[in-house]
Design an enzyme around this catalytic site. Structure first.
Site, mmCIF file in Angstrom:
data_model
loop_
_atom_site.group_PDB
_atom_site.id
_atom_site.type_symbol
_atom_site.label_atom_id
_atom_site.label_comp_id
_atom_site.label_asym_id
_atom_site.label_seq_id
_atom_site.Cartn_x
_atom_site.Cartn_y
_atom_site.Cartn_z
ATOM 1 N N ASP A 59 1.003 -0.942 -0.240
ATOM 2 C CA ASP A 59 0.250 -0.081 -0.025
ATOM 3 C C ASP A 59 0.925 0.968 -0.261
ATOM 4 O O ASP A 59 1.407 1.527 0.651
ATOM 5 C CB ASP A 59 -1.308 0.023 1.236
ATOM 6 C CG ASP A 59 -1.834 1.622 1.264
ATOM 7 O OD1 ASP A 59 -2.254 1.649 0.024
ATOM 8 O OD2 ASP A 59 -1.844 1.809 2.287
ATOM 9 N N GLU A 62 -1.363 -0.967 -5.146
ATOM 10 C CA GLU A 62 -2.520 -0.570 -5.441
ATOM 11 C C GLU A 62 -2.178 0.412 -6.213
ATOM 12 O O GLU A 62 -1.020 1.236 -6.243
ATOM 13 C CB GLU A 62 -3.421 0.071 -4.101
ATOM 14 C CG GLU A 62 -4.289 0.432 -4.028
ATOM 15 C CD GLU A 62 -5.136 0.735 -2.445
ATOM 16 O OE1 GLU A 62 -6.479 0.414 -2.683
ATOM 17 O OE2 GLU A 62 -4.665 0.809 -1.661
ATOM 18 N N ASP A 73 -2.493 0.930 7.461
ATOM 19 C CA ASP A 73 -1.880 0.477 5.675
ATOM 20 C C ASP A 73 -0.957 -0.687 5.752
ATOM 21 O O ASP A 73 -1.249 -1.317 5.066
ATOM 22 C CB ASP A 73 -0.273 1.866 6.454
ATOM 23 C CG ASP A 73 -0.839 3.073 6.365
ATOM 24 O OD1 ASP A 73 -0.935 3.883 5.131
ATOM 25 O OD2 ASP A 73 -0.676 3.494 7.191
#
Length: 181
Positions: free
Chosen positions: A29, A89, A162
């Site tokens: 992430d 992502e 996260d």
């Protein structure tokens, strides 16, 4: 060198082992304040979390130093855990374009290092991750985190959001690309 791990298939009567390279996912992430990291693979047909952390950078240092901190930490993680795949992502711009630019630069560092280590790279959008984890693309974070805890029971108790996001990206990568390997 690819990770040669225990990959086996079971039926009701038989269990047979096949040595083959299993997909071990380094899931990211991206961020430059906090970068969520998780390493997952399938074990006995279920997602298993092998490692998770949040790479934190010092907010008082210049962006190039912060990016170097992220890069050095990822080099260490890749060396220790030997992933075969990167799941990351895609960039999502909310309102703050300055933050978005920093996150884009952090993504660039991650993608560069993954390419240098020969990892197969898969990128996933936020809605794609939500669909893979919860089955619904507009799920809120609470629903996503609750489902992650059901799918991957060994998440550290003090995991940051996260880390959860990185685990969700790893689940998505395994669901879309890991079962056929």
């Amino acid at each position: 060198i690819r990770s040669w791990l225990r990959c086996y298939y079971t039926s009701k009567k038989h269990k047979w082992y096949i040595l083959q390279p299993c997909m071990r996912v380094l899931a990211i992430d991206p961020g430059f304040d906090r970068c969520g990291v998780a390493v997952l693979e399938y074990v006995d047909g279920k997602e298993a979390l092998l490692y998770s952390t949040c790479i934190m950078t010092d907010k008082t240092t210049a962006l190039p130093h912060r990016l170097a901190t992220i890069g050095a930490a990822l080099e260490t993680i890749i060396t220790e855990h030997r992933p075969t795949t990167l799941g990351i992502e895609t960039l999502f711009f909310n309102k703050n374009i300055t933050t978005g630019i920093g996150v884009a630069q952090a993504r660039g560092v991650v993608l560069y290092i993954a390419e240098q280590h020969g990892l197969t790279i898969y990128e996933h959008g936020p809605q794609e991750v939500k669909v893979a984890v919860t089955g619904y693309g507009n799920s809120d974070k609470t629903a996503v985190y609750a489902m992650i805890q059901r799918l991957v029971p060994n998440i550290p108790k003090k995991a940051l959001d996260d880390e959860y996001d990185a685990i969700a990206v790893g689940i998505t990568t395994l669901a879309q690309h890991g079962r056929n390997r």
